[in-house]
Design an enzyme around this catalytic site. Structure first.
Site, PDB file in Angstrom:
ATOM      1  N   CYS A 176       0.860  -1.520  -0.192  1.00 25.99           N
ATOM      2  CA  CYS A 176       0.002   0.085   0.145  1.00 25.99           C
ATOM      3  C   CYS A 176       0.709   1.326   0.006  1.00 25.99           C
ATOM      4  CB  CYS A 176      -0.681   0.074   1.189  1.00 25.99           C
ATOM      5  SG  CYS A 176      -2.056  -1.472   1.208  1.00 25.99           S
ATOM      6  N   HIS A 221      -2.778   6.920   2.788  1.00 27.10           N
ATOM      7  CA  HIS A 221      -3.500   5.464   1.995  1.00 27.10           C
ATOM      8  C   HIS A 221      -4.437   5.483   2.627  1.00 27.10           C
ATOM      9  CE1 HIS A 221      -4.083   1.611   1.234  1.00 27.10           C
ATOM     10  NE2 HIS A 221      -3.848   0.972   2.418  1.00 27.10           N
ATOM     11  N   ASN A 240     -10.253   0.071   0.509  1.00 32.14           N
ATOM     12  CA  ASN A 240      -8.813  -0.038   0.816  1.00 32.14           C
ATOM     13  C   ASN A 240      -8.173  -0.755  -0.801  1.00 32.14           C
ATOM     14  OD1 ASN A 240      -5.973  -0.561   0.994  1.00 32.14           O
ATOM     15  ND2 ASN A 240      -6.194  -1.431   2.894  1.00 32.14           N
TER      16      ASN A 240
HETATM   17  N1  COA Z   1     -18.296  -8.135  10.463  1.00 33.44           N
HETATM   18  C1  COA Z   1     -18.671  -8.187  11.550  1.00 33.44           C
HETATM   19  N2  COA Z   1     -17.958  -8.943  12.682  1.00 33.44           N
HETATM   20  C2  COA Z   1     -16.739  -9.026  12.402  1.00 33.44           C
HETATM   21  C3  COA Z   1     -16.115  -8.721  10.938  1.00 33.44           C
HETATM   22  C4  COA Z   1     -17.021  -8.235  10.128  1.00 33.44           C
HETATM   23  N3  COA Z   1     -16.463  -7.966   8.681  1.00 33.44           N
HETATM   24  N4  COA Z   1     -14.688  -8.916  10.948  1.00 33.44           N
HETATM   25  C5  COA Z   1     -14.440  -9.152  12.247  1.00 33.44           C
HETATM   26  N5  COA Z   1     -15.455  -9.318  12.965  1.00 33.44           N
HETATM   27  C6  COA Z   1     -15.803  -9.604  14.336  1.00 33.44           C
HETATM   28  C7  COA Z   1     -14.604 -10.576  14.750  1.00 33.44           C
HETATM   29  O1  COA Z   1     -14.739 -11.778  14.599  1.00 33.44           O
HETATM   30  C8  COA Z   1     -14.567 -10.013  16.400  1.00 33.44           C
HETATM   31  O2  COA Z   1     -15.621 -10.932  16.825  1.00 33.44           O
HETATM   32  P1  COA Z   1     -15.595 -11.623  18.307  1.00 33.44           P
HETATM   33  O3  COA Z   1     -15.202 -10.622  19.319  1.00 33.44           O
HETATM   34  O4  COA Z   1     -16.784 -12.464  18.546  1.00 33.44           O
HETATM   35  O5  COA Z   1     -14.163 -12.490  18.411  1.00 33.44           O
HETATM   36  C9  COA Z   1     -14.933  -8.701  16.380  1.00 33.44           C
HETATM   37  O6  COA Z   1     -15.575  -8.305  15.127  1.00 33.44           O
HETATM   38  C10 COA Z   1     -13.811  -7.689  16.888  1.00 33.44           C
HETATM   39  O7  COA Z   1     -12.728  -8.200  15.864  1.00 33.44           O
HETATM   40  P2  COA Z   1     -11.545  -7.395  15.893  1.00 33.44           P
HETATM   41  O8  COA Z   1     -10.512  -7.926  14.908  1.00 33.44           O
HETATM   42  O9  COA Z   1     -10.945  -7.218  17.266  1.00 33.44           O
HETATM   43  O10 COA Z   1     -12.017  -5.845  15.499  1.00 33.44           O
HETATM   44  P3  COA Z   1     -11.019  -4.564  15.409  1.00 33.44           P
HETATM   45  O11 COA Z   1     -12.026  -3.341  16.047  1.00 33.44           O
HETATM   46  O12 COA Z   1      -9.921  -4.765  15.527  1.00 33.44           O
HETATM   47  O13 COA Z   1     -11.563  -4.303  13.883  1.00 33.44           O
HETATM   48  C11 COA Z   1     -10.324  -4.144  11.729  1.00 33.44           C
HETATM   49  C12 COA Z   1     -10.976  -5.056  12.793  1.00 33.44           C
HETATM   50  C13 COA Z   1      -9.784  -4.886  10.705  1.00 33.44           C
HETATM   51  C14 COA Z   1     -11.439  -3.196  11.216  1.00 33.44           C
HETATM   52  C15 COA Z   1      -9.214  -3.433  12.488  1.00 33.44           C
HETATM   53  O14 COA Z   1      -8.232  -4.060  13.087  1.00 33.44           O
HETATM   54  C16 COA Z   1      -8.348  -2.369  11.178  1.00 33.44           C
HETATM   55  O15 COA Z   1      -8.940  -1.991  10.814  1.00 33.44           O
HETATM   56  N6  COA Z   1      -7.139  -2.764  11.146  1.00 33.44           N
HETATM   57  C17 COA Z   1      -6.205  -2.356  10.083  1.00 33.44           C
HETATM   58  C18 COA Z   1      -6.336  -2.976   8.757  1.00 33.44           C
HETATM   59  C19 COA Z   1      -5.885  -2.397   7.568  1.00 33.44           C
HETATM   60  O16 COA Z   1      -6.171  -1.355   7.573  1.00 33.44           O
HETATM   61  N7  COA Z   1      -5.379  -3.234   6.924  1.00 33.44           N
HETATM   62  C20 COA Z   1      -4.717  -2.779   5.573  1.00 33.44           C
HETATM   63  C21 COA Z   1      -3.567  -1.762   5.864  1.00 33.44           C
HETATM   64  S1  COA Z   1      -2.564  -1.373   4.419  1.00 33.44           S
END
Ligand code: COA
Length: 325
Positions: free
Chosen positions: A112, A251, A281
């Site tokens: 990215c 980004h 993204n």
């Molecule tokens: N829909 C519904 N629930 C979802 C889900 C979705 N699409 N994806 C994950 N969950 C659930 C998980 O299973 C988890 O459930 P649980 O508590 O029962 O285990 C809960 O939501 C929380 O998951 P978690 O991974 O802790 O969420 P988070 O608050 O960290 O958010 C992201 C997840 C991916 C949105 C966040 O971590 C993020 O934005 N990270 C950066 C990712 C990114 O930008 N990557 C590319 C960079 S170049």
């Protein structure tokens, strides 16, 4: 002093819009979860176009805006982690389709951060006097690399391409500071395997699926930290104050990352341009798509100072401070 200016921008995204509600029919998720955790409401998904098709259309539009003939292009760099093939490169396919007969062409892998790394290379080639006009493209069809049963990743990404043409100028505006960093010790934060190692000498074949995997929370923290470090470093390098910056184009991964970065740098959120709500993204394409949208909306005028910031798999990160021509 010879500097690289942004002489034109262009972008192209597939026509098909996949909404959060559409995704909720494929995996167990909801518009509420995706929108509140990421800010994304829809993304464009290819219905047949590959990365080179998106890259070509973004490149063609860029040259048109810059009023530069394809034969005047000396180098094409395409940043992508989703090439049509390892060879030929996307850049070579685009070179042939544009008719850029004088150009060298290669692909670059920095996930990215790809457009920032590509612009940094291009700027250096221009400053040394080696090249005059360089087309830098960020293009991805991430949809072909997603595990569409994994709700933690498939809701985040989209397809698209953004491009800039950098040209040599003797004026004092253009790119005035660049900062790039990589941290291979965090290589497991974001992964997309290539071909498995198979040959007659290998007995045990480890077959990893060729899909994106991610440590979401680690990536989140890395991104917020990186944005702050890079903004401060390019401001220092260019001897420019934050008040002099009109826009910051990071980004486009997640609005919560950008909001956290705004808080930690104490730079008002209004300065951070965002369009990830409509595109998700798009990896190496996202900064180019955002920049082109800003141009089309008439947000940029000569003399405006911008900071472009990338972060992504590798882990890679980088920023460029540029004065609009
Ligand atoms: N829909 C519904 N629930 C979802 C889900 C979705 N699409 N994806 C994950 N969950 C659930 C998980 O299973 C988890 O459930 P649980 O508590 O029962 O285990 C809960 O939501 C929380 O998951 P978690 O991974 O802790 O969420 P988070 O608050 O960290 O958010 C992201 C997840 C991916 C949105 C966040 O971590 C993020 O934005 N990270 C950066 C990712 C990114 O930008 N990557 C590319 C960079 S170049």
């Amino acid at each position: 002093m010879r500097r690289a200016i942004i002489a034109g921008t262009g972008s192209y995204v597939p026509e098909y819009r996949m909404t959060n509600d559409d995704l909720a029919k494929i995996v167990e998720t909801s518009d509420e979860w995706i929108a509140s955790r990421t800010g994304i409401t829809e993304r464009r998904i290819s219905t047949g176009e590959n990365t080179s098709d998106l890259a070509y259309e973004a490149a063609r539009r860029t040259l048109q805006i810059a009023n530069i003939d394809a034969t005047e292009i000396d180098l094409i760099i395409c940043a992508t982690i989703t090439p049509d093939s390892f060879m030929p490169s996307v850049a070579c396919i685009v070179q042939e389709r544009l008719g850029a007969k004088q150009a060298a062409a290669f692909d670059l892998t920095a996930a990215c951060s790809g457009l920032i790394y590509g612009m940094a290379c291009a700027s250096s080639f221009i400053e040394t006097g080696m090249f005059q006009n360089i087309l830098v493209i960020g293009a991805e069809t991430l949809s072909k690399t997603l595990d569409w049963t994994d709700r933690s990743t498939c809701v985040l990404f989209g397809d698209g391409a953004g491009a800039v043409v950098l040209s040599a100028s003797d004026s004092c505006n253009g790119i005035s500071a660049i900062h790039l960093l990589s941290d291979g010790s965090k290589q497991d934060y974001l992964c997309l395997p290539a071909l498995p190692l198979i040959n007659p000498m290998i007995q045990e074949i480890e077959n990893q699926p060729q899909v994106i995997t991610m440590k979401g929370q680690e990536v989140f923290k890395f991104a917020v930290r990186s944005i702050a470090v890079h903004i401060n470093t390019v401001l220092e390098k260019a001897k420019v104050s934050e008040e002099d910056i009109k826009y910051i184009v990071t980004h486009q991964a997640n609005c919560r990352i950008i909001e956290q970065a705004s808080k930690s740098t104490k730079i008002p959120i209004e300065k951070f341009y965002m369009n990830l709500d409509r595109f998700g993204n798009t990896s190496a394409a996202s900064i180019g798509i955002a920049l082109d949208e800003m141009v089309q909306r008439g947000l940029l005028t000569s003399g405006d100072k911008l900071i472009l910031v990338g972060f992504g798999g590798g882990m890679t990160s980088g920023a460029i401070l540029v004065e609009w021509k």
